[in-house]
Design an enzyme around this catalytic site. Structure first.
Site, mmCIF file in Angstrom:
data_model
loop_
_atom_site.group_PDB
_atom_site.id
_atom_site.type_symbol
_atom_site.label_atom_id
_atom_site.label_comp_id
_atom_site.label_asym_id
_atom_site.label_seq_id
_atom_site.Cartn_x
_atom_site.Cartn_y
_atom_site.Cartn_z
ATOM 1 C CE LYS A 25 -3.560 -2.161 2.841
ATOM 2 N NZ LYS A 25 -4.163 -2.163 4.170
ATOM 3 N N GLY A 26 2.085 1.111 0.470
ATOM 4 C CA GLY A 26 2.936 2.268 0.692
ATOM 5 C C GLY A 26 3.245 3.111 -0.521
ATOM 6 C CD GLU A 50 8.599 -1.315 -2.719
ATOM 7 O OE1 GLU A 50 7.809 -0.593 -2.079
ATOM 8 O OE2 GLU A 50 8.778 -2.504 -2.450
ATOM 9 C CG ASP A 51 6.701 2.429 0.578
ATOM 10 O OD1 ASP A 51 7.365 1.446 0.167
ATOM 11 O OD2 ASP A 51 5.925 2.340 1.548
ATOM 12 C CG ASP A 74 13.047 -0.814 5.473
ATOM 13 O OD1 ASP A 74 13.588 0.147 6.026
ATOM 14 O OD2 ASP A 74 11.814 -0.929 5.362
ATOM 15 C CE LYS A 108 14.285 2.913 7.106
ATOM 16 N NZ LYS A 108 13.634 2.142 8.201
ATOM 17 C CG PHE A 140 9.663 2.630 11.940
ATOM 18 C CD1 PHE A 140 8.436 3.262 11.918
ATOM 19 C CD2 PHE A 140 9.758 1.356 11.424
ATOM 20 C CE1 PHE A 140 7.310 2.624 11.410
ATOM 21 C CE2 PHE A 140 8.650 0.702 10.921
ATOM 22 C CZ PHE A 140 7.420 1.343 10.915
ATOM 23 C CB VAL A 141 10.700 7.123 7.894
ATOM 24 C CG1 VAL A 141 12.066 7.636 8.337
ATOM 25 C CG2 VAL A 141 10.857 6.089 6.794
ATOM 26 C CG ASP A 167 1.840 1.264 7.446
ATOM 27 O OD1 ASP A 167 1.221 0.491 8.191
ATOM 28 O OD2 ASP A 167 2.678 0.868 6.602
ATOM 29 N NE ARG A 213 -0.884 2.296 4.723
ATOM 30 C CZ ARG A 213 0.129 1.506 4.393
ATOM 31 N NH1 ARG A 213 1.101 1.975 3.654
ATOM 32 N NH2 ARG A 213 0.166 0.268 4.798
#
Length: 183
Positions: free
Chosen positions: A47-48, A103-104, A107, A135, A156-157, A163, A169
């Site tokens: 969903k990101g 992609e959002d 990681d 990251k 963590f963002v 989210d 979000r």
């Protein structure tokens, strides 16, 4: 939702709405140049990626098509589980198409590495990746990402599609979530 609505939940704002808009415009210009004369299929990862996908699609000057995929390797926690499941597959046949995964955030890279391999197996002409955030310190696999908005610290963002437990979000900026929220 405004910064003041979640100020107690954030350590700080990493990128403002204006900074994100500027960087998305720059990424779109690079993509338009690279795909000149070719139609690109944007594949958003739900969903990101909803926010970056929508803004990127509007910023592109080239003809494009869009499709969505939902894959999961996260629960409500903050670390990748490493196990990937397809929750929603593409409706588009990729054979011979120029695919740009949107992609959002990247990681560990585990999910995206699996996804890229999966899409390549479907016979596209090309597969590239565009992400708003990456990251580098969290990377567990080496993955070639052609378009990167920002490299960020391993924190963590949230915001702009990102989210924590389905919250945050709808922020129009990216901020670092305070540890007391997720610990």
């Amino acid at each position: 939702m405004e910064t003041s609505d979640v100020q107690a939940d954030l350590k700080h704002v990493l990128y403002t709405k204006e900074q994100i808009q500027q960087r998305v415009a720059e990424l779109a210009a690079e993509i338009d140049k690279d795909y000149e004369g070719r139609e690109v299929l944007l594949v958003g990862v739900l969903k990101g990626a909803v926010m970056i996908m929508a803004d990127l699609a509007r910023a592109l000057r080239s003809h494009l098509k869009m499709d969505w995929m939902a894959v999961s390797s996260y629960g409500s926690g903050t670390q990748s589980s490493g196990v990937v499941r397809i929750l929603k597959d593409l409706e588009t046949d990729l054979m011979g198409k120029h695919v740009l995964i949107v992609e959002d955030i990247i990681d560990s890279g585990l999910t995206l590495s699996w996804l890229k391999t999966n899409l390549i197996s479907r016979g596209p002409a090309s597969v590239e990746i565009c992400t708003l955030l990456r990251k580098p310190a969290a990377a567990k696999v080496d993955i070639d990402v052609k378009y990167v908005g920002y490299d960020i610290p391993n924190e963590f963002v949230v915001g702009y599609g990102l989210d924590f437990a389905e919250k945050y979000r709808n922020l129009d900026f990216v901020g670092t979530l305070a540890p007391h929220v997720y610990e």
